[in-house]
Design an enzyme around this catalytic site. Structure first.
Site, short mmCIF file in Angstrom:
data_model
loop_
_atom_site.label_atom_id
_atom_site.label_comp_id
_atom_site.label_asym_id
_atom_site.label_seq_id
_atom_site.Cartn_x
_atom_site.Cartn_y
_atom_site.Cartn_z
CD GLU A 532 47.72 49.69 8.74
OE1 GLU A 532 47.39 50.73 8.13
OE2 GLU A 532 47.02 49.19 9.64
CG HIS A 599 40.22 40.08 10.39
ND1 HIS A 599 39.15 40.73 9.84
CD2 HIS A 599 40.84 40.97 11.19
CE1 HIS A 599 39.11 41.97 10.29
NE2 HIS A 599 40.12 42.15 11.11
#
Ligand SMILES: Cc1ncc(C[n+]2csc(CCOP(=O)(O)OP(=O)(O)O)c2C)c(N)n1
Ligand SMILES: [Mg+2]
Length: 810
Positions: A532, A599
């Protein structure tokens, strides 16, 4: 010394170079190195005698940088750290006057073009954005991306700067962008200290560049220390190039070319850089140049002395291996110069550096002195006619005699004088008030301006194009609306690229890019590794080089793994260069409620609090998201768009102009009118609020629902504040932890929008719990605001206002 001799160091690459020419080049190099050393010595003295605040310098690293400068060309890039002054002088990207102007925090960009006095010394940058927001021709200039103080923090950006060359070379559709590249033949030069190679950012960048095969040249300046911590506590085997040997390319594999060279060996350094950069530039192979045996003649910085932690032996070794001393010895033994000639050169250089320092000091000092006198005079004038005569006279005299006064003193004195004369009505007080408001404008420009580019190209200036639906508009899954939007934009603008984990072949995990890689090619829609931080760095570098990247972070929860670059590098870029650089990167991610601890995140407070400098878009559905992308892709400022994870399969009408209509930033929308309570929410939670509103209506409670659409900027037309005039009650609902983004929203409405004056009840927030949501639907229900929670929160406020009409439920 004329300034021109400080320009780019001459190369050794002419076949018929005579010995005289060779001598001249070497002597010129030595002069630049020696001047640089003097700058370090004088700079440190200026700090230790209180004339500047902090100093960190490039002494002990000069000779390698002279060699590196020889390999650096117009079109090339640097992403480096605070030791690189010699390189900056040698290439002409900076000079001694600018060096000292930054040391003295001169806020004038003419004097300190790198940062307008905003950055500590030795934080370099060239200006590649013009005042009107247009780009300079980066193919013709030498380019230096703006340094940050966090060591290793610049590595991800370096990857992107190098990756841009790969795209410019391989994607022929980009040939029209001539001001950004010469066929991709540029090299991105990175520098990093040996200690900072311990950072994960270094390793992540290193691996990614090996995979991508980009023209990235990392130099490690190895002085065996990181402040006081020696190499044996930093690096396995105490040797970064040794442990990175597995990256060496071999037998046609991808990988690196790795070089190791001593930091005081001028000829070896020149040869190494020539060889390494040729491979890097021509073959687009990343290279590592590990420069060992460097020293720190003055220790790490002005914060302390290295005698505290280096042994006597080490200090003696450093003295003997000082790179300039070694270069001097070699020049004499090779008959390049005599001792007398070099003595003369050094005397002249010392004088010249001193002159530069004095001029830079005077340039700011004289202005401040005049301002002090002017302010003192205004305060004197006021003193004659008021009761606080003595105190005012003291303030004026303190101003005149202060030793290291600045604008904090002139402004501070005037503010104090105004407080002391608050009951006076004399005309001289008005003069002071006028002075203060004029200075406030100037000081805002000096110290507070340019968080965003704020140019005509800002997304805030993108024209509003209303959405159009045909009568028989198709109902599609939300993801298909986005897909159509991206398709239209990729077709319209060849400089747009998108990349991230699973973005390429499958078109992202929710298929927003489905089919686009096969349509536009894998140079434009690209898969990346799981990394990331460097996905964002890759985007940053591309955005600085004229491309329009959309960098995808697969889930909002993973944004935390990219925070260093987002918060330290991109968010501060425009501010720290005072508008001299920009990186209009768009970050695409998806978040809010779905399943499980990692999530379902909605860490909006984290973003709001650490990424000022970004626009923050929180669309409630994919059509609004498409409109926001259409706006952002036409603007020049960085932004993050958080799509609602649970919205991709909900049906939405396909706009006829899906790639053209724009949703303006900062425009709140009233989704439902109502007179009882103003409810402000965003993203996925809005659907919960809308569902609750149906039941509340049946209970006779009519809420007004407002979607701010972007949290930064927030509701620039005061839609929320205006609604409060009608309802007098405010409830803010989101999925973040208590006191996070909801607190920000309340501050905006109650304080900035003056909502306080309309309230007749305490403003309330309804948020998720302080922990993350457990897996499963029950986990969601008991952790995030539910329809029941919303109804009860609204009802409780009504009960508080009118218990007779709305008796307590429980
Ligand atoms: C992320 C981060 N951690 C810590 C620091 C504090 N710090 C500044 S310089 C430095 C040492 C860096 O050593 P090295 O990378 O070897 O470079 P050198 O100064 O020796 O050239 C440290 C720990 C920082 N600026 N940024
Ligand atoms: Mg070091």
């Amino acid at each position: 010394m004329p300034e021109s001799t400080l320009r780019a160091t001459s190369k050794f690459n002419t076949a018929e170079l005579s010995f005289d020419d060779f001598k001249k080049i070497v002597i010129d190099d030595y002069r630049i190195g020696y001047e640089s050393r003097q700058a370090s010595l004088i700079g440190r003295r200026e700090v230790l005698t209180g004339k500047a605040k902090f100093g960190i310098f490039g002494d002990g690293k000069e000779v390698a940088q002279l060699a590196m400068a020889k390999a650096f060309r117009a079109g090339d890039w640097r992403a480096g750290y605070y030791r690189d002054q010699t390189f900056m002088f040698a290439t002409g990207m900076s000079n001694l006057k600018e060096f000292f102007a930054q040391l003295y925090a001169n806020p004038d960009i003419e004097k300190d073009p790198a940062s307008g006095g905003r950055q500590m010394n030795c934080h370099y940058a060239t200006r590649f954005v013009n005042a009107d927001g247009s780009w300079v021709n980066q193919a013709e200039t030498m380019n230096c991306s703006s340094d940050i103080s966090t060591t290793g923090g610049h590595m991800p950006r370096l990857l992107g700067l190098a990756y841009a060359s790969k795209l410019y070379r391989q994607n022929k559709e980009l040939e029209y962008l001539k001001q950004f590249s010469v066929g991709g033949n540029e090299v991105a030069f990175g520098t990093i200290g040996n200690g900072s190679t311990s950072e994960g950012l270094f390793f992540e960048t290193f691996n990614a560049a090996g995979v991508l095969q980009v023209p990235m040249a990392i130099s490690v300046w190895d002085d065996a220390y990181a402040i006081s911590v020696p190499a044996k506590l930093q690096t396995t085997k105490e040797d970064i190039s040794e442990i990175l040997k597995g990256f060496q390319r071999e037998n046609g594999s991808n990988g690196y070319e790795i070089f190791k060279v001593r930091g005081w060996d001028y000829i070896a350094l020149c040869e190494t850089y020539e060889r390494a950069i040729t491979i890097c530039r021509e073959q687009h192979v990343p290279v590592l140049i590990h420069v060992v045996e460097m020293t720190q003649p003055q220790g790490h910085s002005t914060s302390g002395s290295h005698e505290r932690y280096k042994s006597k032996d080490r200090l003696t070794w450093e003295e003997e291996h000082d790179c300039l001393l070694k270069m001097r010895e070699w020049m004499i033994s090779s008959a390049i110069a005599t001792e007398t000639e070099l003595d003369e050169l050094e005397t002249e250089a010392k004088k010249y550096v001193r002159e530069c320092q004095r001029e830079a000091a005077a340039e700011l000092g004289d202005i401040i002195k005049n301002e002090l006198e002017e302010t003192a005079r205004l305060i004197d004038n006021l003193a004659y006619n008021v009761a606080a005569q003595e105190e005012l006279a003291e303030i004026a005299s303190a101003l005149r005699s202060s030793y290291d006064a600045g604008r904090k003193d002139t402004v501070g004195s005037v503010r104090k004088a105004l407080r002391l004369t608050v009951h006076e009505t004399v005309a001289e007080r008005q003069v002071l008030l006028n002075w203060l408001s004029a200075e406030t404008i100037k000081n805002n420009e000096r110290f507070n301006s340019k968080l965003f580019s704020g140019t005509p190209q800002s997304p805030l200036n993108v024209p509003v194009v209303p959405v159009i639906y045909s009568e028989d508009a198709r109902l599609l899954d939300g993801r298909e609306i986005l897909n159509a939007c991206f398709d239209a934009n990729f077709d319209r603008d060849k400089s747009i690229v998108a990349f991230g984990e699973d973005v390429g072949a499958i078109g992202d995990v929710n298929q927003g890019f489905a089919g686009l890689q096969s349509k536009y090619g894998d140079l434009r829609i690209t898969d990346t590794g799981i990394r990331e931080t460097t996905i964002i760095g890759q985007g940053m570098g591309l955005a600085m080089r004229g491309l329009r990247p959309i960098a995808e972070i697969q889930y909002l929860d993973y944004l935390i793994y990219a925070m260093t670059v987002l918060c330290d590098d991109i968010a501060s870029l425009s501010y720290r260069t005072k508008g001299g650089q920009k990186a209009p990167l768009i970050i695409r991610t998806r978040g809010h409620r779905l399943e499980g601890i990692w999530h379902s995140g909605s860490p909006m407070g984290l973003i709001v609090n650490s990424m000022r400098g970004f626009h923050l878009c929180v669309p409630r559905n994919m059509t609004q998201a498409a409109g926001l992308y259409n706006t952002l892709l036409r603007g020049d400022e960085p932004a993050i768009v958080i799509e609602s994870l649970n919205g991709y399969r909900l049906k939405e009408k396909l706009p006829e102009n899906v790639g053209e209509f724009t949703v303006p930033l900062g425009k709140a929308e009233i989704l439902k009118e109502g007179g009882d309570i103003t409810v402000v929410s965003y993203g996925s939670t809005l659907r919960i609020v809308q569902e609750a509103a149906v039941e509340l209506d049946k209970m006779g409670i009519h809420i007004e629902i407002i979607d701010p659409q972007t949290l930064y900027p927030f509701d620039i037309d005061n839609v929320c504040g205006t609604s409060l005039k009608k309802t007098s009650k405010l409830l803010v609902i989101d999925e973040d932890v208590p006191g996070a983004a909801s607190a920000y929203i309340v501050q905006k409405i109650v304080e900035t929008e003056n909502g306080y004056y309309s309230l007749d009840a305490q403003p309330r927030t309804l948020t998720a719990k302080e922990h993350r949501p457990p897996y499963g639907s029950d986990g969601d229900y008991f952790s995030k605001p539910s329809v029941d929670d919303v109804i009860e929160a609204v009802y409780a406020m009504m009960n508080e206002a009118n218990p007779a009409k709305y008796p307590a439920i429980f």
